[in-house]
Enzyme design. Structure first.
Site, short mmCIF file in Angstrom:
data_model
loop_
_atom_site.label_atom_id
_atom_site.label_comp_id
_atom_site.label_asym_id
_atom_site.label_seq_id
_atom_site.Cartn_x
_atom_site.Cartn_y
_atom_site.Cartn_z
N ARG A 248 0.19 -34.99 -16.57
CA ARG A 248 1.09 -34.09 -17.55
C ARG A 248 0.28 -33.13 -18.23
O ARG A 248 0.61 -31.90 -18.15
CB ARG A 248 2.02 -34.92 -18.47
CG ARG A 248 2.82 -34.22 -19.38
CD ARG A 248 3.96 -34.87 -20.02
NE ARG A 248 3.88 -36.10 -20.23
CZ ARG A 248 3.04 -36.62 -21.26
NH1 ARG A 248 2.49 -35.76 -22.41
NH2 ARG A 248 2.91 -37.95 -21.46
N TYR B 46 20.13 -13.34 -16.07
CA TYR B 46 20.86 -14.45 -15.23
C TYR B 46 21.82 -15.62 -15.96
O TYR B 46 21.37 -15.77 -17.31
CB TYR B 46 19.38 -15.42 -14.69
CG TYR B 46 19.90 -16.71 -14.02
CD1 TYR B 46 20.86 -16.74 -13.06
CD2 TYR B 46 19.15 -17.85 -14.56
CE1 TYR B 46 20.91 -18.01 -12.50
CE2 TYR B 46 19.48 -19.15 -13.88
CZ TYR B 46 20.30 -19.11 -12.84
OH TYR B 46 20.77 -20.29 -12.49
N ASP C 115 11.15 -11.33 -18.10
CA ASP C 115 11.55 -12.14 -16.89
C ASP C 115 11.46 -11.09 -15.67
O ASP C 115 12.08 -10.51 -15.57
CB ASP C 115 13.02 -12.61 -17.13
CG ASP C 115 13.15 -13.63 -15.85
OD1 ASP C 115 12.49 -13.33 -14.87
OD2 ASP C 115 13.92 -14.52 -16.09
N LYS D 295 11.46 -18.21 -6.61
CA LYS D 295 12.14 -17.06 -5.79
C LYS D 295 11.03 -16.25 -5.29
O LYS D 295 10.47 -16.94 -4.33
CB LYS D 295 12.62 -16.02 -6.82
CG LYS D 295 13.81 -16.68 -7.96
CD LYS D 295 14.67 -17.18 -7.24
CE LYS D 295 16.01 -17.94 -7.75
NZ LYS D 295 15.62 -18.58 -9.04
O1 P1T Z 1 16.50 -21.68 -11.30
P1 P1T Z 1 15.13 -21.48 -11.96
O2 P1T Z 1 13.83 -21.66 -11.20
O3 P1T Z 1 14.99 -22.67 -13.02
O4 P1T Z 1 14.97 -20.25 -12.60
C1 P1T Z 1 15.92 -19.65 -13.34
C2 P1T Z 1 15.87 -18.09 -13.30
C3 P1T Z 1 15.35 -17.50 -14.14
N1 P1T Z 1 15.29 -15.90 -14.10
C4 P1T Z 1 15.99 -15.23 -13.37
C5 P1T Z 1 15.95 -13.80 -13.32
C6 P1T Z 1 16.69 -16.00 -12.39
O5 P1T Z 1 17.31 -15.31 -11.33
C7 P1T Z 1 16.53 -17.36 -12.24
C8 P1T Z 1 17.33 -18.20 -11.31
N2 P1T Z 1 18.49 -17.56 -10.61
C9 P1T Z 1 19.24 -17.88 -9.65
C10 P1T Z 1 19.21 -19.23 -9.24
C11 P1T Z 1 20.01 -16.97 -8.83
O6 P1T Z 1 20.56 -17.25 -7.86
O7 P1T Z 1 20.32 -15.95 -9.35
#
Ligand code: P1T
Length: 388
Positions: free
Chosen positions: A52, A104, A177, A202
């Protein structure tokens, strides 16, 4: 393999963070699938005591993430939202956060439904309107400005350099972001931001096979606090997930070029199609911030949103008719995806709180994550889906 500051992005992406393994020379960082590490004396070890707190596969990924953003420090988390939650713990109860009103849906949900209960005060503003951001910074003391650029799902941009300068003058940090652009297309720290956040799920991972997040910064004191929070709160990424993300990063430069080329081809096709009402894509001259996109980004990316003249029911039918574009949430993988944000990724901004904060997600909006398939095939698929 150390990278040098003059290396191009494709070169950096291949080598960032990864050194031949010290024990075997393995060219790729192994998956150190262990929870703990043997100690030779009490607290005497080779730099790792418990996974961790730190793990060699994670260290390689964290170094890679920092290098890609041209930064000193990187931290890896179990999801993008875990990274966002951790960076927001730098803001204390009673302090204010200025956030975009096109982000998001899960980010809004975390801020409005979780962190607000712990005393953080959120104000939402259109961050593509620089004057409105500067006015909000003057109106009230702010601790953190939260920018998504390009935004999810409307592909609006925020002027990172101008907003960062004003935020710093007002004593606020700026977090960007950078998920939609990826470091291949945009490096916010060089423009003045304090923190870069990613959903590495992503483009960084790139293959729709892992959930992860990252925080990158140049500020040592903030990094030390964030590293402490990473260990103390514990939303760390697992060794296998770090390995998959490291593997994806090696082709980030190549993939982003293909995403940009295909995104542009698809956006142009849609703009010329009679069933389409409006296309939102920063590579089109019709985008209101086309000039800012050219200045701030090295390419327009692979995300394209559009509305149809027929309205929400027609949009849903189109999303169900595509063959190569799979109906699914998420983005940034090699395969193309299609979704209806109002019903799927942004369902949590449909409520009255989000509307009051200025969120507007048109029920007929379709969002595409344009993959790296051949553009002719992608366009043919959209053509048949739009023809009905
Ligand atoms: O899903 P996660 O890895 O927890 O990420 C969240 C997140 C944060 N910032 C942006 C700009 C994002 O697009 C996302 C997650 N977005 C999707 C799952 C989507 O389909 O838009």
């Amino acid at each position: 393999m150390t990278t040098n500051p003059n290396d191009r992005f494709e070169t950096i992406a291949v080598h960032a963070g990864v050194e031949p393994d010290p024990t075997t020379g393995a060219i790729m960082t192994p998956i150190y699938q262990t929870s703990t590490f043997a100690q030779t004396g009490i607290n005497e070890h080779k730099g790792y005591d418990y996974s961790r707190a730190g793990n060699p596969t994670r260290t390689a990924l964290e170094n890679a993430l920092a290098t890609l953003e041209g930064a000193r420090f990187g931290l890896s988390f179990s999801s993008g939202l875990a990274a966002i939650d951790t960076v927001m713990r730098l803001v204390k109860p009673g302090e204010a956060v200025l956030c975009g009103n096109d982000v998001y849906g899960g980010t809004f949900r975390l801020f409005d439904k979780v962190l607000a209960d712990y005393g953080l005060r959120f104000t939402f503003v259109d961050t593509s309107d620089t004057a409105a951001v500067l006015a909000a910074l003057e109106a009230t003391p702010v601790r953190m400005v939260w920018l998504e650029t390009p935004t999810n799902p409307m592909l609006r941009l925020a002027d990172i350099a101008t907003i960062s300068a004003a935020a710093h003058a007002a004593g606020a940090w700026v977090a960007v972001d950078n998920t939609f652009a990826s470091p291949a297309l945009q490096r916010p720290l060089a423009l003045g931001a304090d923190f870069v956040i990613h959903s590495t799920t992503k483009y960084l991972g790139g293959h729709s096979d892992v959930i992860g997040g990252a925080i990158v910064t140049n500020d040592e004191a903030s990094h030390e606090r964030l590293k402490f929070l990473q260990k103390a709160v514990g939303a760390v990424s697992a060794p296998m997930d770090c390995f998959l993300t490291l593997r994806g990063i090696k082709t980030l430069g190549l993939r982003m070029r293909a995403h940009c080329d295909n995104g542009m081809a698809v956006a142009q096709f849609l703009e010329d199609h009679q069933a389409v009402e409006q296309v939102f894509y920063p590579g089109l001259e019709s985008h209101p911030q086309y000039e800012l996109a050219r200045r701030q980004m090295d390419g327009p990316g692979g995300m394209v949103s559009f509305t149809l003249r027929g309205g929400p029911d027609v949009a849903r039918d189109v999303a169900l008719r595509t063959r190569l574009f799979t109906l699914a949430e998420s983005l940034g993988g090699v395969e193309s995806l299609i979704e209806i944000p109002a019903a799927m990724t942004h369902a949590s901004v449909a409520g009255p709180e989000a509307q009051a904060a200025g969120f507007e997600v048109d029920a007929s909006l379709i969002r595409l994550s344009v993959g790296i398939e051949h553009p002719t095939d992608l366009i043919a698929d959209l053509k048949q889906a739009l023809a009905g």
